[in-house]
Design an enzyme around this catalytic site. Structure first.
Site, PDB file in Angstrom:
ATOM      1  N   LYS A 123       0.866  -1.183   0.000  1.00  0.00           N
ATOM      2  CA  LYS A 123       0.000   0.000   0.000  1.00  0.00           C
ATOM      3  C   LYS A 123       0.898   1.227   0.000  1.00  0.00           C
ATOM      4  O   LYS A 123       1.687   1.430   0.924  1.00  0.00           O
ATOM      5  CB  LYS A 123      -0.913   0.004   1.221  1.00  0.00           C
ATOM      6  CG  LYS A 123      -1.797   1.246   1.270  1.00  0.00           C
ATOM      7  CD  LYS A 123      -2.819   1.178   2.367  1.00  0.00           C
ATOM      8  CE  LYS A 123      -3.621   2.467   2.426  1.00  0.00           C
ATOM      9  NZ  LYS A 123      -4.652   2.434   3.467  1.00  0.00           N
ATOM     10  N   LYS A 126      -2.114  -1.570  -3.875  1.00  0.00           N
ATOM     11  CA  LYS A 126      -2.975  -0.394  -3.811  1.00  0.00           C
ATOM     12  C   LYS A 126      -2.134   0.874  -3.862  1.00  0.00           C
ATOM     13  O   LYS A 126      -1.179   0.955  -3.094  1.00  0.00           O
ATOM     14  CB  LYS A 126      -3.756  -0.443  -2.492  1.00  0.00           C
ATOM     15  CG  LYS A 126      -4.652   0.737  -2.254  1.00  0.00           C
ATOM     16  CD  LYS A 126      -5.234   0.659  -0.881  1.00  0.00           C
ATOM     17  CE  LYS A 126      -6.041   1.917  -0.643  1.00  0.00           C
ATOM     18  NZ  LYS A 126      -6.465   2.043   0.728  1.00  0.00           N
TER      19      LYS A 126
HETATM   20  C1  PBG Z   1      -7.662   3.536   5.379  1.00  0.00           C
HETATM   21  C2  PBG Z   1      -7.896   3.306   3.934  1.00  0.00           C
HETATM   22  C3  PBG Z   1      -7.675   4.208   2.887  1.00  0.00           C
HETATM   23  C4  PBG Z   1      -8.183   3.611   1.750  1.00  0.00           C
HETATM   24  C5  PBG Z   1      -8.643   2.348   2.106  1.00  0.00           C
HETATM   25  N1  PBG Z   1      -8.458   2.177   3.475  1.00  0.00           N
HETATM   26  C6  PBG Z   1      -7.150   5.601   2.896  1.00  0.00           C
HETATM   27  C7  PBG Z   1      -5.805   5.881   3.399  1.00  0.00           C
HETATM   28  O1  PBG Z   1      -4.977   5.003   3.620  1.00  0.00           O
HETATM   29  O2  PBG Z   1      -5.559   7.061   3.654  1.00  0.00           O
HETATM   30  C8  PBG Z   1      -8.218   4.261   0.395  1.00  0.00           C
HETATM   31  C9  PBG Z   1      -9.209   3.716  -0.572  1.00  0.00           C
HETATM   32  C10 PBG Z   1      -9.486   4.587  -1.756  1.00  0.00           C
HETATM   33  O3  PBG Z   1      -8.871   5.652  -1.968  1.00  0.00           O
HETATM   34  O4  PBG Z   1     -10.365   4.194  -2.523  1.00  0.00           O
HETATM   35  N2  PBG Z   1      -6.580   2.980   5.974  1.00  0.00           N
END
Ligand code: PBG
Length: 333
Positions: free
Chosen positions: A196, A256
């Site tokens: 991520k 991601k």
């Molecule tokens: C939270 C989380 C996020 C997303 C999924 N879970 C945001 C972040 O890490 O700030 C993003 C999903 C998206 O942008 O569609 N931990």
């Protein structure tokens, strides 16, 4: 020309093209992300046309619609009221909180639908970080993991099928696996946000949940998540993360965002036999919607091509806000 090979022979008719098609897309490949809030009605989200903050009742109807379109998994994200946000995000393991209640209701009404959850503190933290922030402004790792374990157990107890740690704390997959097993949830899976990245593509999501890092009185709050989410410049590090998550017991590995990281999906495909998920995130969705609303692109064609590219890169499944639209288009053929 006297050519032995003419690749166009196999592109000549729809039947021939279908015969040699290497990758396919199906509604069962999708996980549909849904936002839920305590309110009575559904609220549109400015930067995500078509997405809503669903009320509990609205959520149930929308999940029914997704089921009828052939989708078999949803992931839930809570918009938590400001009054419930604290520095330690303790609301995240409240067994009567919004997410556990939503899971229980969904399991009553749509028992066949698989439910994935998100494990991280950001929707519950007044600081807007995925972990605890110390007085010095450090996002604490081990102390956070202890809370995430409680959150995961609360979600499993409510009936979640797949637990999705999105926090990027070190060692959380192993700790959550152990916590689930200790409580008798050895059948509950973990879909870890493995690679991520600290990405600008999450903006619309943070608007939807009002979960962006925010300034606080008395302590410095990091403005971004780059001390725990990965540096967009790094690819080899994704392999290290994948190895760790696999050793710690993750069942599915996620990359991601998706579109700007197709190379990472492809690399991980060569490194693991576990299923790989791609998250087609909120910013990717917003860009497509904005261009489509202006008449600048053909939304249907662009969405289906994009989703196919995740599968071609090596993803088995795709988290996408386009899930229902795409499933409906696939049905039309
Ligand atoms: C939270 C989380 C996020 C997303 C999924 N879970 C945001 C972040 O890490 O700030 C993003 C999903 C998206 O942008 O569609 N931990």
């Amino acid at each position: 020309m006297e050519l032995t090979y003419r690749p166009r022979r196999l592109r000549r008719t729809p039947a021939l093209r279908a015969l040699v098609r290497e990758t396919c897309l199906a509604p069962t490949d999708f996980i549909y992300p849904l936002f839920v809030h305590e309110g009575a009605g559904n609220e549109p989200i400015g930067a995500m046309p078509g997405a809503q903050r669903w009320s509990l009742e609205g959520l149930i109807d929308e999940v029914g619609r997704a089921w009828d379109l052939g989708i078999r998994c949803v992931v839930l994200f809570p918009k938590v009221a400001d009054g419930l946000k604290t520095e330690d995000g303790a609301e995240c393991f409240n067994e009567h909180g919004l997410i556990p209640r939503a899971i229980r209701r969904l399991k009553e009404v749509h028992p066949g639908m698989a439910i994935m959850t998100d494990v991280a503190l950001d929707p519950y933290s007044c600081d807007g970080h995925d972990g605890l922030v110390s007085d010095e402004g450090i996002v604490l790792n081990d102390e956070t993991v202890a809370i995430l374990c409680k959150q995961a157990v609360a979600q499993a107890r409510a009936g979640a099928d797949l637990i999705g740690p999105s926090d990027m704390m070190d060692g959380r997959v192993g700790a959550i696996r152990e916590a689930l097993d200790e409580e008798g949830f050895e059948h509950v899976g973990i879909i870890s946000y493995t690679a991520k990245y600290a990405s600008a593509y999450y903006g619309p999501f943070r608007e939807a949940l009002d979960s962006a890092p925010r300034a606080a009185a008395g302590k410095p709050i990091p403005k971004d998540k780059s001390t725990y989410q990965m540096d967009p410049a790094n690819a080899r590090e994704a392999i290290t993360e994948a190895q760790l998550d696999e050793q710690e017991g993750s069942d599915i590995l996620m990359v991601k965002p998706g579109l700007a990281y197709l190379d990472i999906i492809h690399r991980l495909r060569g490194e693991t036999e576990l299923p790989i998920a791609a998250y087609n995130v909120s910013g990717e969705y917003a860009m497509v919607k904005a261009a489509a609303q202006n008449g600048w692109i053909d939304e249907r064609a662009v969405v289906l091509e994009t989703l196919l590219s995740f599968r071609r890169a090596g993803a088995d499944l795709i988290l996408t806000y386009h899930a229902c639209d795409a499933a409906a288009w696939l049905k039309q053929g």
